[in-house]
Design a protein around this motif. Structure first.
Motif, PDB file in Angstrom:
ATOM      1  N   LEU B   8      10.055 -11.603   9.595  1.00 28.81           N
ATOM      2  CA  LEU B   8       8.839 -12.399   9.478  1.00 28.81           C
ATOM      3  C   LEU B   8       7.700 -11.549   8.918  1.00 28.81           C
ATOM      4  O   LEU B   8       6.946 -11.969   8.038  1.00 28.81           O
ATOM      5  CB  LEU B   8       8.457 -12.971  10.848  1.00 28.81           C
ATOM      6  CG  LEU B   8       7.569 -14.219  10.796  1.00 28.81           C
ATOM      7  CD1 LEU B   8       8.353 -15.389  10.233  1.00 28.81           C
ATOM      8  CD2 LEU B   8       7.023 -14.542  12.164  1.00 28.81           C
ATOM      9  N   GLN B   9       7.631 -10.324   9.453  1.00 28.62           N
ATOM     10  CA  GLN B   9       6.584  -9.415   8.981  1.00 28.62           C
ATOM     11  C   GLN B   9       6.746  -9.129   7.493  1.00 28.62           C
ATOM     12  O   GLN B   9       5.782  -9.138   6.733  1.00 28.62           O
ATOM     13  CB  GLN B   9       6.650  -8.096   9.761  1.00 28.62           C
ATOM     14  CG  GLN B   9       6.025  -8.196  11.129  1.00 28.62           C
ATOM     15  CD  GLN B   9       6.232  -6.927  11.936  1.00 28.62           C
ATOM     16  OE1 GLN B   9       7.119  -6.133  11.609  1.00 28.62           O
ATOM     17  NE2 GLN B   9       5.452  -6.758  12.979  1.00 28.62           N
ATOM     18  N   ILE B  10       7.999  -8.886   7.107  1.00 26.69           N
ATOM     19  CA  ILE B  10       8.262  -8.601   5.693  1.00 26.69           C
ATOM     20  C   ILE B  10       7.831  -9.782   4.837  1.00 26.69           C
ATOM     21  O   ILE B  10       7.181  -9.634   3.801  1.00 26.69           O
ATOM     22  CB  ILE B  10       9.766  -8.299   5.477  1.00 26.69           C
ATOM     23  CG1 ILE B  10      10.125  -6.973   6.133  1.00 26.69           C
ATOM     24  CG2 ILE B  10      10.109  -8.288   3.999  1.00 26.69           C
ATOM     25  CD1 ILE B  10      11.591  -6.655   6.116  1.00 26.69           C
ATOM     26  N   LEU B  13       4.059  -9.958   4.584  1.00 28.30           N
ATOM     27  CA  LEU B  13       3.561  -8.905   3.698  1.00 28.30           C
ATOM     28  C   LEU B  13       3.854  -9.246   2.236  1.00 28.30           C
ATOM     29  O   LEU B  13       3.001  -9.135   1.354  1.00 28.30           O
ATOM     30  CB  LEU B  13       4.196  -7.560   4.059  1.00 28.30           C
ATOM     31  CG  LEU B  13       3.736  -6.375   3.210  1.00 28.30           C
ATOM     32  CD1 LEU B  13       2.261  -6.117   3.425  1.00 28.30           C
ATOM     33  CD2 LEU B  13       4.531  -5.124   3.530  1.00 28.30           C
ATOM     34  N   PHE B  14       5.091  -9.705   2.009  1.00 29.24           N
ATOM     35  CA  PHE B  14       5.508 -10.076   0.660  1.00 29.24           C
ATOM     36  C   PHE B  14       4.594 -11.157   0.088  1.00 29.24           C
ATOM     37  O   PHE B  14       4.093 -11.051  -1.035  1.00 29.24           O
ATOM     38  CB  PHE B  14       6.962 -10.556   0.698  1.00 29.24           C
ATOM     39  CG  PHE B  14       7.491 -10.989  -0.634  1.00 29.24           C
ATOM     40  CD1 PHE B  14       7.852 -10.051  -1.590  1.00 29.24           C
ATOM     41  CD2 PHE B  14       7.617 -12.333  -0.931  1.00 29.24           C
ATOM     42  CE1 PHE B  14       8.328 -10.456  -2.819  1.00 29.24           C
ATOM     43  CE2 PHE B  14       8.100 -12.736  -2.167  1.00 29.24           C
ATOM     44  CZ  PHE B  14       8.456 -11.804  -3.105  1.00 29.24           C
ATOM     45  N   VAL B  17       1.069  -9.803  -0.581  1.00 31.89           N
ATOM     46  CA  VAL B  17       1.020  -8.927  -1.754  1.00 31.89           C
ATOM     47  C   VAL B  17       1.183  -9.731  -3.040  1.00 31.89           C
ATOM     48  O   VAL B  17       0.480  -9.505  -4.024  1.00 31.89           O
ATOM     49  CB  VAL B  17       2.089  -7.816  -1.647  1.00 31.89           C
ATOM     50  CG1 VAL B  17       2.236  -7.097  -2.976  1.00 31.89           C
ATOM     51  CG2 VAL B  17       1.700  -6.840  -0.568  1.00 31.89           C
ATOM     52  N   MET B  18       2.097 -10.695  -3.009  1.00 32.06           N
ATOM     53  CA  MET B  18       2.310 -11.503  -4.214  1.00 32.06           C
ATOM     54  C   MET B  18       1.048 -12.284  -4.581  1.00 32.06           C
ATOM     55  O   MET B  18       0.706 -12.431  -5.757  1.00 32.06           O
ATOM     56  CB  MET B  18       3.483 -12.463  -4.018  1.00 32.06           C
ATOM     57  CG  MET B  18       4.805 -11.801  -4.272  1.00 32.06           C
ATOM     58  SD  MET B  18       4.803 -11.026  -5.913  1.00 32.06           S
ATOM     59  CE  MET B  18       6.303 -10.125  -5.904  1.00 32.06           C
ATOM     60  N   LEU B  19       0.371 -12.776  -3.557  1.00 28.88           N
ATOM     61  CA  LEU B  19      -0.884 -13.474  -3.802  1.00 28.88           C
ATOM     62  C   LEU B  19      -1.903 -12.519  -4.427  1.00 28.88           C
ATOM     63  O   LEU B  19      -2.634 -12.866  -5.356  1.00 28.88           O
ATOM     64  CB  LEU B  19      -1.422 -14.045  -2.490  1.00 28.88           C
ATOM     65  CG  LEU B  19      -2.362 -15.231  -2.627  1.00 28.88           C
ATOM     66  CD1 LEU B  19      -1.612 -16.446  -3.125  1.00 28.88           C
ATOM     67  CD2 LEU B  19      -3.048 -15.523  -1.305  1.00 28.88           C
ATOM     68  N   HIS B  20      -1.912 -11.303  -3.905  1.00 33.72           N
ATOM     69  CA  HIS B  20      -2.815 -10.307  -4.458  1.00 33.72           C
ATOM     70  C   HIS B  20      -2.472  -9.998  -5.904  1.00 33.72           C
ATOM     71  O   HIS B  20      -3.357  -9.821  -6.730  1.00 33.72           O
ATOM     72  CB  HIS B  20      -2.748  -9.012  -3.630  1.00 33.72           C
ATOM     73  CG  HIS B  20      -3.756  -8.969  -2.543  1.00 33.72           C
ATOM     74  ND1 HIS B  20      -3.579  -9.639  -1.362  1.00 33.72           N
ATOM     75  CD2 HIS B  20      -4.959  -8.367  -2.457  1.00 33.72           C
ATOM     76  CE1 HIS B  20      -4.638  -9.438  -0.595  1.00 33.72           C
ATOM     77  NE2 HIS B  20      -5.492  -8.680  -1.239  1.00 33.72           N
ATOM     78  N   VAL B  21      -1.175  -9.918  -6.180  1.00 32.92           N
ATOM     79  CA  VAL B  21      -0.765  -9.632  -7.552  1.00 32.92           C
ATOM     80  C   VAL B  21      -1.257 -10.736  -8.475  1.00 32.92           C
ATOM     81  O   VAL B  21      -1.854 -10.486  -9.522  1.00 32.92           O
ATOM     82  CB  VAL B  21       0.771  -9.496  -7.636  1.00 32.92           C
ATOM     83  CG1 VAL B  21       1.221  -9.529  -9.085  1.00 32.92           C
ATOM     84  CG2 VAL B  21       1.220  -8.219  -6.981  1.00 32.92           C
TER      85      VAL B  21
END
Lengths: 408, 322
Positions: B8-10, B13-14, B17-21
């Motif tokens: 769930l944590q992964i 985070l994924f 991060v993808m949103l940030h990208v």
């Protein structure tokens, strides 16, 4: 079995060197400024041999002109160096006027000088923009386009076109300048040196820019003369040759300006030359505005196609006279002398020459255009030898070639 | 249960991060746009806010063209190598005290390893495309990564010496006691070397030679299209984020800040990363591109000696002060 034909499409491989890596750059490539194709023989990224191929934009202007009257031939010159088309128009008109012995009124000469310098600024701005973009400085590109847009709008106000003007005509110019045009142009020419400083702040003392331009693409003055390089590319190598000074045309003898000359003959020297030329152009424009005399804008003895919409500019507008110019042009064969003439002007890229052979028919028997871009591309193999791929891009940029002019 | 929580944590985070990208691309276009007297994306959504989503959907549905001459398996795998390597390095980043997926003792080395691995993707892409421009792009990337990896590794040695650990959380904690709570002050030379090497590692201007669009068309990515092309870009942006995170952790004191923001333990960490990203973009709008040999010269003749001198200096000072 017949041997397959060896065409120019076969990229030659350096004889005896099996490690050779050949790369065909263009005709579709982001940095070849049009449809230039350069075949490279590489050792790593170092260029062993560089062979430019031209002709992808050939439209046959020299031949087309033979089937048009002198007035009709003018529109072809718009499509030569489309970045600074006004200078081509002026060059063509000056050449035809010399052939026909037409005297251009002073006001028209000043206006032509003014618009020639405007087109020089346009062309140099586009050169700086793309040259900087090729080397990787993206922001300069957009800054230059901002100022270029102002000039294009001015052109639009002057003659209705932004790129292909056909504004000068044999014996003068097509329309007179308006007050608002003069005012806006004056404002632009006054503020423009500040903008130039803006560009220079971005790249002039930038370490990376200096590293990429200093000592790269060096060509000595002698070599440059041998290769026929003209314009700022020649002056960067220390040769003070400018057609505007050497054989003044239009009003260039009446205005005061300097010809900037470099010394090192590298990309940076040529860059400095062009930047100074931008300043000088603004100076010439201001002088033209100050000195602009009243009077007619087209010579009395100018044969031309009458513009049906505008009457015969400079003479009284009279609808019944529509077409008289055309009729005169076709009937009055005696107007056109037999003989030949070569006249060159200082286009933004270099010396742009027009060579006419006239058989007295009202159409050129032969027209030849000496286009600086074509000759500059000829210098590419010499300059690119031993350089790297990244340098080749910078060298193509510094030669300031426009393929429309090269291929004609 | 533990595994489930970890997964769930992964996932979280994924997703973050993808949103940030996605929005890093948006902000890059916006910031550069405004620096260049234009607007940037304006059409999709309010001030172009939905543009990254539209771009994402577009690249998903684009045809995935594979050149006939390409080495198919490697061509297909290359962008995945890039992306996976970059995503993996996210696992060891501590975002706040205890907020880390894998708190391993060799975090710093792990990140360096992963960033080297991702360059394999670039090199293989250049090779497998079997095209001239991509090959040159791949070669450039190879040389660039080898040279700048060394400079970057050496610049971080000073940090390791000061903190005495390779665990990223412990590095942040160790900085709390140093001057200003940041290693940037005692390690200013290393920080400089790191910043330059960071730009080179992520293939950003002025070191974007592997893709140099005006020279090599699009470098190693010339033959790629659709989603696989987008994967290279995602990897590049995650690379930027990871490198910013390393800079933040090793030099700017990680999650430490002048005051604690209640409820948002990662506030300062994220803020510092945004600062780094802004500088990345700012540099892109300002600088021209280096030439290949000049890049090598800068790496070997300036950065590596500087980093070595910094190690010696740090060692001497540490031995004297104790």
């Amino acid at each position: 079995m017949t041997k397959p034909l060896h065409t120019t499409l076969d990229v030659p491989v350096a004889a005896g060197d099996e490690e050779g890596y050949s790369l065909r750059m263009g005709p579709q490539h982001p940095a070849t400024h049009g449809v230039l194709r350069v075949d490279l023989e590489l050792d790593g990224e170092t260029i062993l041999e560089c062979t430019p191929h031209v002709g992808y934009l050939h439209r046959g202007f020299d031949k087309l002109a033979e089937h048009r009257t002198y007035a009709q031939g003018l529109i072809l010159t718009d499509r030569l160096d489309y970045v600074g088309a006004m200078a081509n128009n002026v060059g063509y008109c000056v050449a035809v006027e010399r052939l026909l012995g037409i005297e251009v009124p002073l006001r028209a000469r000043y206006i032509r000088t003014m618009v020639s310098e405007m087109s020089r600024i346009c062309s140099h701005l586009l050169w700086l923009a793309t040259h900087a973009l090729d080397i990787g400085a993206m922001t300069v590109f957009l800054y230059c386009f901002r100022e270029r847009e102002v000039l294009l709008e001015l052109f639009e106000e002057l003659c209705g076109a932004r790129l292909t003007f056909s504004y000068p005509r044999i014996g003068g110019v097509r329309q007179d300048v308006t007050h608002s045009f003069i005012r806006r142009l004056q404002e632009f020419a006054r503020t423009f040196p500040d903008w130039i400083e803006d560009y220079e702040t971005l790249i002039d003392t930038n370490r990376i820019w200096l590293k990429r331009t200093r000592g790269v693409g060096v060509i000595s003055g002698e070599e440059a003369l041998d290769l026929g390089i003209t314009g700022p590319s020649l002056r960067g190598s220390g040769i003070r040759y400018d057609v505007r000074k050497a054989r003044p045309y239009d009003a260039y003898a009446l205005v005061d300006f300097e010809v900037p000359v470099g010394r090192e003959g590298d990309i940076y020297a040529r860059y400095r030359c062009r930047m100074e030329e931008l300043r000088q152009s603004a100076r010439i424009i201001l002088q033209c505005i100050d000195q602009l005399p009243p009077g007619p804008i087209v010579g009395d003895d100018a044969p031309d196609l009458v513009m049906p919409l505008h009457g015969h500019p400079g003479k009284e507008a009279d609808a019944s006279r529509w077409g008289t110019g055309l009729v005169r042009l076709l009937r009055d064969r005696a107007l056109f002398p037999r003989g030949e003439v070569y006249v060159s002007v200082e286009a933004p890229k270099g010396e742009l020459g027009f060579y006419f052979v006239s058989d007295g028919s009202g159409r050129p028997y032969r027209m030849h255009i000496r286009s600086p871009s074509f000759i500059h591309i000829g210098a590419l193999p010499t300059m690119a030898k031993g350089a790297m791929i990244a340098d080749l891009i910078a060298i193509i940029g510094t030669l300031d070639v426009v393929l429309g002019e090269c291929d004609r | 249960m533990h595994v489930l929580v970890l997964l769930l944590q992964i996932l979280v985070l994924f997703a973050v991060v993808m949103l940030h990208v996605a929005y890093a691309t948006y902000f890059e276009r916006k910031i550069i746009g405004h620096m260049q007297v234009r607007m940037g994306p304006m059409r999709v959504g309010w001030h172009g806010l939905l543009q990254p989503i539209a771009d994402g959907i577009k690249s998903f549905f684009k045809e995935d063209i594979i050149p006939e001459q390409a080495d198919r398996p490697i061509f297909l795998a290359a962008p995945i190598i890039c992306l996976v390597a970059m995503l993996t390095s996210l696992a060891v980043l501590p975002f706040a005290p205890g907020w880390v997926l894998a708190d391993i003792n060799i975090g710093l080395i792990f990140i360096l390893a992963m960033s080297s691995l991702s360059s394999y993707g670039v090199i293989l892409a250049g090779w497998a495309s079997n095209s001239k421009y991509t090959f040159l792009g791949g070669l450039r990337s190879m040389a660039q990564v080898i040279s700048y990896e060394i400079a970057m590794g050496l610049s971080l040695v000073g940090v390791m010496m000061l903190s005495g650990t390779l665990n990223l959380s412990k590095i942040v904690e160790a900085q709390g006691t140093s001057f200003g709570g940041m290693y940037i002050f005692p390690q200013i030379i290393a920080f400089f070397v790191f910043c330059v090497a960071m730009l080179a590692e992520t293939n950003r201007v002025p070191f974007d030679l592997p893709e140099a669009e005006t020279e090599l068309v699009s470098g190693y990515a010339t033959e790629y299209s659709g989603m696989r092309y987008a994967m290279f870009f995602m990897a590049e942006y995650i690379g930027m984020i990871v490198m910013s995170a390393i800079g933040t952790i090793c030099f700017l004191g990680g999650w430490n800040g002048p005051f604690t923001v209640p409820g948002v333990p990662f506030f300062w960490f994220v803020l510092k990363i945004y600062l780094f990203l802004f500088v990345f973009i700012w540099i892109r709008a300002t600088l021209p591109r280096y030439r290949y040999d000049q890049l090598m010269e800068l790496g070997w003749k300036l950065l590596i000696p500087l980093a070595l001198a910094n190690i010696a200096l740090t060692g001497i000072v540490k031995a004297i002060i104790g």
